[in-house]
Every structure is written in C-alpha cells, then in structure tokens.
Design an enzyme around this catalytic site. Structure first.
Site, PDB file in Angstrom:
ATOM      1  N   VAL A   1      38.973  42.182  41.889  1.00 36.29           N
ATOM      2  CA  VAL A   1      39.429  42.346  40.514  1.00 36.29           C
ATOM      3  C   VAL A   1      39.467  40.973  39.875  1.00 36.29           C
ATOM      4  O   VAL A   1      40.018  40.026  40.446  1.00 36.29           O
ATOM      5  CB  VAL A   1      40.828  42.994  40.447  1.00 36.29           C
ATOM      6  CG1 VAL A   1      41.263  43.180  38.997  1.00 36.29           C
ATOM      7  CG2 VAL A   1      40.839  44.325  41.183  1.00 36.29           C
ATOM      8  N   CYS A   2      38.845  40.835  38.708  1.00 34.69           N
ATOM      9  CA  CYS A   2      38.891  39.603  37.932  1.00 34.69           C
ATOM     10  C   CYS A   2      38.432  38.411  38.781  1.00 34.69           C
ATOM     11  O   CYS A   2      37.358  38.428  39.361  1.00 34.69           O
ATOM     12  CB  CYS A   2      40.302  39.415  37.373  1.00 34.69           C
ATOM     13  SG  CYS A   2      40.425  38.218  36.031  1.00 34.69           S
ATOM     14  N   GLY A   3      39.266  37.374  38.900  1.00 35.94           N
ATOM     15  CA  GLY A   3      38.887  36.174  39.639  1.00 35.94           C
ATOM     16  C   GLY A   3      38.798  36.356  41.135  1.00 35.94           C
ATOM     17  O   GLY A   3      38.388  35.425  41.845  1.00 35.94           O
TER      18      GLY A   3
ATOM     19  N   THR B   1      32.883  38.966  36.872  1.00 37.63           N
ATOM     20  CA  THR B   1      34.280  38.534  36.859  1.00 37.63           C
ATOM     21  C   THR B   1      34.719  38.492  35.399  1.00 37.63           C
ATOM     22  O   THR B   1      33.977  38.928  34.512  1.00 37.63           O
ATOM     23  CB  THR B   1      34.449  37.181  37.560  1.00 37.63           C
ATOM     24  OG1 THR B   1      35.850  36.893  37.719  1.00 37.63           O
ATOM     25  CG2 THR B   1      33.790  36.042  36.797  1.00 37.63           C
TER      26      THR B   1
ATOM     27  N   ALA C   1      35.657  43.066  36.125  1.00 37.67           N
ATOM     28  CA  ALA C   1      35.828  41.968  35.179  1.00 37.67           C
ATOM     29  C   ALA C   1      37.308  41.592  35.069  1.00 37.67           C
ATOM     30  O   ALA C   1      37.975  41.429  36.079  1.00 37.67           O
ATOM     31  CB  ALA C   1      35.232  42.373  33.837  1.00 37.67           C
TER      32      ALA C   1
END
Length: 338
Positions: A108-110, A128, A161
């Site tokens: 998730v994300c970073g 990301t 992202a």
C-alpha cells in the site's frame, strides 16, 4: 473452518490507514461470511511488541519469527517512517524471504519501496503514491513504474497507490477470493465503491517537470507561464531563449525532463485544473484562457492526462459554490448556502 493467512508488516512510523483500511475490509468479509472460510489476520514487526504509527496510533504486533511458515497474503504498508525502515536490513531481508512463501504479495502506498528494496519488484510493473512514482523509478530502475492506476497487478504481486487505495486493492483481493457479488456486499456494508472511477492521475500534480538550471531555459519557462493563453509555437519560445529550435528542444528536454510541447501542455492542464476548481468559467472559457486552439483539443488533452472529463473533475474538486446553489433572497440578505 479454513482461513487464509494475512500477515501484515508493521513498523514505527507506518501510516495507520495503510494498515487499518485493508484490514477492515478483510475483517468485514469475515463477519459477513460467518461460519465460512475467512481471513486470519496477523501483525508482525521488527519494532514490536508495541508499534507506534505516524499518527500516534499504537498497535500490538508479534515478532518477525511469528510470521514464519506459508502465507496467503503478505501486506506491506507505507508511511512517514519509511525511509528509516528501508535501512533496516533485518526487516527488508525478512520481507524478501516471506514473499517467496506467500501466495500473493501486496503493498500500500510507499510499501512498494520496501518491496523494491527487498528485490520483490525486480522486473515487475508497480505503482505507488503519485508524488513518489518518480523517486521509485529513479531509486529502483529495475521496476517498471506505472503512475496512472490506483493499483497494479503483476503476477502474484499487487501494488497500490496512495493511502486509501489500499482499501480498493483489498476489495479486489476479496473479489478474487470470493467473487464480485460478495465483494460488492462488503463494499456496500463499508459504504464504498467496489471499483473507483478513474486512476490516481486525477489527484496528482500533472506538472512534475523541474525548473531548468540554465538561465535561457529557465527564462523560457517563465515566459511560457506568463503567456499560456497565447499559441506558444516552439520556434517562438526558442527565439525567446535566443537558441535554434533544434538546440532548444534538445537542451530543454535534458534540463526539464520533457519536450517543450509536453511542458506547455502540462502547464496548460495544471492551469485548467485550477480554474475548474476555483471558478465557474465554462469549459470553453477555460480552454481559451489556457491557450487551447479549441474545446475539442482541450477535452482530448485533459482526458489523456487526468483521465476524467473537465466536467467530472469539476464535480469532484470544485471549491466554490456553483451559482445554482445561491439562495434566492432579497438584495440585503442574499447569501450562499453553507
């Protein structure tokens, strides 16, 4: 009752929603499928047994050793503590090993940075948060970074992202496991869309090019900014920089990262987004103020870069009250609705 083992990696400074968003989707799925196969959620950390997220939420986690054995879904979040965590070789090496015994690996994300640091994303497509896609690509050239989607599947690896998109990805995992009708039931219970309309480009900064170091190119960039409503043919911009068209185009791309034409288009779309958010100008008026030759050209350009129509973008992001919401009242008491 059989369970699918979900192992969630936690670390100091992780973003709470990166963890709790997907976990709530899995937990809701369990509650709606009471008595049937579900998800067994475990939390592991090198920083345990109590891990403080970036927002101050304290979570309990087992040691990394508790995460040994076969894993159905390995979930790796991002967060403001990510960069310090990238230097934690114990955790990074554990993620690399755990990925090898997981049916699927999710970030998730970073969290994509941790997967990339562990070598899990080598040769894979991934995404990301839109603000960090460029850095992910620079730092890990073996990763094919896709800036557009809110999540990307590549084999058994799924990367999402920014932040809330972990919820979208978790719903997609539930759909893959239990079918679309049940995933829709989970989404409805959580008051969510099962499939979000559009990619993350609707939230991103379209203009991600940099200001040039060389004064002639920087001067040309400033002149472009001041004259967006004008046609701005590249030969005219090159003349302003006192350079030949060919040399200007070559140096501009090297300094800024995109061609002069791409830079002008992105700057115009960035300005258009601002006008759509903050004014009541018609789409045609926005197109003219931003220098597009026609409304049709503007619509094509906006759709390609933002993945929404201007009207859809305005409905989502407008920050002023449309005229239609003005309360009809006498001249002395006329006001807008709250």
């Amino acid at each position: 009752m059989s369970h699918q083992r979900v192992v969630v990696v936690t670390y100091s400074g992780a973003q709470a929603l990166d963890i709790t968003g997907p976990v709530e989707v899995f937990d809701t799925a369990n509650r709606l499928r009471a008595g049937l196969d579900g998800y067994r959620i475990e939390f592991v950390s090198a920083d345990g047994p109590r891990v403080r997220t970036s927002a101050g939420l304290v979570m309990e986690a087992e040691s990394l050793a508790a995460g040994e054995g076969p894993i159905d879904t390995l979930l790796v979040p991002g967060g403001w503590g990510l960069y310090e965590t990238l230097a934690d070789r114990e955790l990074v090496d554990w993620i690399a090993r755990a990925a090898g015994r997981s049916r699927r690996v999710v970030s998730v994300c970073g969290g994509a940075f941790l997967l990339a640091e562990a070598g899990v994303l080598d040769g894979r497509r991934a995404t990301t948060h839109w603000a960090y896609c460029g850095e992910l690509a620079r730092r890990y050239p073996g990763v094919a970074v896709d800036r557009g989607p809110i999540f990307v599947w590549d084999g058994n690896i799924a990367t999402s992202a920014g932040v809330s998109t972990g919820i979208d990805l978790a719903l997609a995992l539930v759909e893959a496991d239990h079918g679309a009708s049940f995933a829709l039931e989970v989404a409805r219970f959580l008051v969510l869309f099962l499939k979000r309309n559009g990619g993350q480009s609707q939230f991103s900064a379209v203009l991600d090019a940099q200001l040039a170091d060389r004064p002639p190119i920087r001067a040309a960039q400033e002149w472009i900014q001041e004259n967006l409503a004008a046609p701005l043919p590249v030969p005219e911009v090159a003349r302003r920089a006192n350079m030949s068209v060919r040399n200007f185009a070559r140096v501009f791309r090297r300094e800024v990262g995109v061609s002069p034409g791409q830079y002008i288009e992105r700057l115009r779309i960035a300005q258009a987004r601002h006008l759509l958010e903050s004014t009541e100008l018609t789409v045609g008026q926005v197109a003219r103020r931003c220098g597009f030759a026609s409304a049709e050209t503007f619509l094509r350009s906006f759709g390609r870069l933002v993945e929404l129509t201007p009207q859809e973008y305005r409905r989502r992001f407008q920050t002023v009250e449309p005229a239609g919401l003005v309360v009809a009242a006498g001249p002395a008491e006329r006001s807008t609705s709250p």
